[in-house]
Design an enzyme around this catalytic site. Sequence first.
Site, mmCIF file in Angstrom:
data_model
loop_
_atom_site.group_PDB
_atom_site.id
_atom_site.type_symbol
_atom_site.label_atom_id
_atom_site.label_comp_id
_atom_site.label_asym_id
_atom_site.label_seq_id
_atom_site.Cartn_x
_atom_site.Cartn_y
_atom_site.Cartn_z
ATOM 1 N N ASP A 147 37.364 44.195 37.344
ATOM 2 C CA ASP A 147 37.822 43.615 38.615
ATOM 3 C C ASP A 147 38.917 44.502 39.232
ATOM 4 O O ASP A 147 39.379 44.244 40.341
ATOM 5 C CB ASP A 147 38.280 42.155 38.451
ATOM 6 C CG ASP A 147 39.433 42.004 37.476
ATOM 7 O OD1 ASP A 147 39.833 43.002 36.841
ATOM 8 O OD2 ASP A 147 39.936 40.865 37.347
ATOM 9 N N SER A 148 39.278 45.584 38.522
ATOM 10 C CA SER A 148 40.092 46.646 39.128
ATOM 11 C C SER A 148 39.414 47.174 40.386
ATOM 12 O O SER A 148 40.057 47.843 41.197
ATOM 13 C CB SER A 148 40.299 47.786 38.128
ATOM 14 O OG SER A 148 39.067 48.186 37.566
ATOM 15 N N ASP A 163 33.409 42.143 34.291
ATOM 16 C CA ASP A 163 34.624 41.335 34.302
ATOM 17 C C ASP A 163 34.352 40.064 35.093
ATOM 18 O O ASP A 163 33.862 40.139 36.217
ATOM 19 C CB ASP A 163 35.708 42.104 35.083
ATOM 20 C CG ASP A 163 36.923 42.431 34.250
ATOM 21 O OD1 ASP A 163 37.052 41.911 33.135
ATOM 22 O OD2 ASP A 163 37.745 43.224 34.738
ATOM 23 N N LYS A 169 33.688 39.868 30.292
ATOM 24 C CA LYS A 169 35.080 39.943 29.818
ATOM 25 C C LYS A 169 35.903 38.888 30.548
ATOM 26 O O LYS A 169 35.764 38.712 31.766
ATOM 27 C CB LYS A 169 35.647 41.344 30.050
ATOM 28 C CG LYS A 169 37.117 41.478 29.646
ATOM 29 C CD LYS A 169 37.562 42.933 29.515
ATOM 30 C CE LYS A 169 37.918 43.576 30.829
ATOM 31 N NZ LYS A 169 39.024 42.949 31.561
ATOM 32 N N GLU A 222 40.007 37.237 30.843
ATOM 33 C CA GLU A 222 41.431 37.442 30.541
ATOM 34 C C GLU A 222 42.056 36.135 30.079
ATOM 35 O O GLU A 222 41.958 35.121 30.772
ATOM 36 C CB GLU A 222 42.178 37.900 31.810
ATOM 37 C CG GLU A 222 41.844 39.302 32.235
ATOM 38 C CD GLU A 222 42.669 39.749 33.436
ATOM 39 O OE1 GLU A 222 43.702 39.119 33.745
ATOM 40 O OE2 GLU A 222 42.267 40.739 34.066
ATOM 41 N N GLU A 255 45.769 45.318 26.566
ATOM 42 C CA GLU A 255 46.356 46.146 27.630
ATOM 43 C C GLU A 255 47.876 46.161 27.539
ATOM 44 O O GLU A 255 48.523 45.100 27.488
ATOM 45 C CB GLU A 255 45.902 45.592 28.995
ATOM 46 C CG GLU A 255 46.464 46.374 30.183
ATOM 47 C CD GLU A 255 45.736 46.111 31.490
ATOM 48 O OE1 GLU A 255 44.735 45.339 31.503
ATOM 49 O OE2 GLU A 255 46.167 46.664 32.517
HETATM 50 O O1 KIV Z 1 39.489 45.590 35.521
HETATM 51 C C1 KIV Z 1 39.659 46.536 34.752
HETATM 52 O O2 KIV Z 1 39.465 47.711 35.091
HETATM 53 C C2 KIV Z 1 40.147 46.250 33.410
HETATM 54 C C3 KIV Z 1 40.622 47.410 32.592
HETATM 55 C C4 KIV Z 1 41.976 47.793 33.043
HETATM 56 C C5 KIV Z 1 40.571 47.131 31.141
HETATM 57 O O3 KIV Z 1 40.169 45.134 33.004
#
Ligand code: KIV
Length: 278
Positions: A59-60, A98, A127, A129, A196
């Site tokens: 989600d970056s 994500d 993934k 969080e 992280e």
């Molecule tokens: O969203 C992302 O790119 C991430 C990485 C920083 C692990 O979760």
Amino acid sequence: MSAPYNPPSAPEARSSRITVPALAAMAREGRRIAMLTAYDASIAAVCDRAGVDVLLVGDSLGMVIQGRESTLPVSLPDVVYHTRCVAAGAARALVIADLPFGSYQASPEAAHSSAVAALQAGAQMVKLEGGAWLAPTVAFLVTRGIPVCGHVGLLPQSVNVLGGYRVQGKTADAAAALMEDARALVAAGAAMLVVECVPNAVGAALAAAAGVPVIGIGAGPSCSGQVLVIYDALGIQPGRAARFVRNFMAGSDGIEAAVAAYVAAVKDGSFPAPEHCF
Ligand code: KIV
């Protein structure tokens, strides 16, 4: 005795894509896992050719693709779109999607419908969080055939609670809470963890105790593997790079060579070096 079941030979059934059990075996055998983010088919194909094991549709993308200030504005349709793109470009790497802010926190059922969309777009794993509070959601997904990667330590989706992007787990109490979060996620069925921005010692303790692959970003050299945002690894960022970032374009004669240099440095343990660690 009946013959073993042979699945239909759809393209993906014939491919040699890395699987979740294969990642577990790599970690067990001490073969480091190289992971990068990707958001489109062309970069996914480059990463695949360069030997990246896992591609994360992070989600970056909210920050590096959409130019937003945080990951919070990213929607599930955004992640589904980019997952479809990455899955189309990657033949070997395992693809993780994500789940974005707001798409899984409210209930296991909400997480399930988001995760189904991500897997149907081409991801093999999702993934999430968060810590122990997510364990029931992890169990709900895993029971229903959805592999889960947990994400502990610095949680960018919680930036408004944390008050900024800071190193986590610095006190003994905070480190113990982080270890407990990881334990609860793995006990619930998480098959992998991302950790992280934590001190080296916390990354090492987590990797030793987790029993599943632990992929670090700013978590020291003792993790089972490393992940970076691909734009960071290619030296494309508007401001000053974070401490844990190395620009692999330096000394490389193109993007594929830079990605191959990242893979080699992760595999031989030369990245992260002490200057990338906390
Ligand atoms: O969203 C992302 O790119 C991430 C990485 C920083 C692990 O979760």
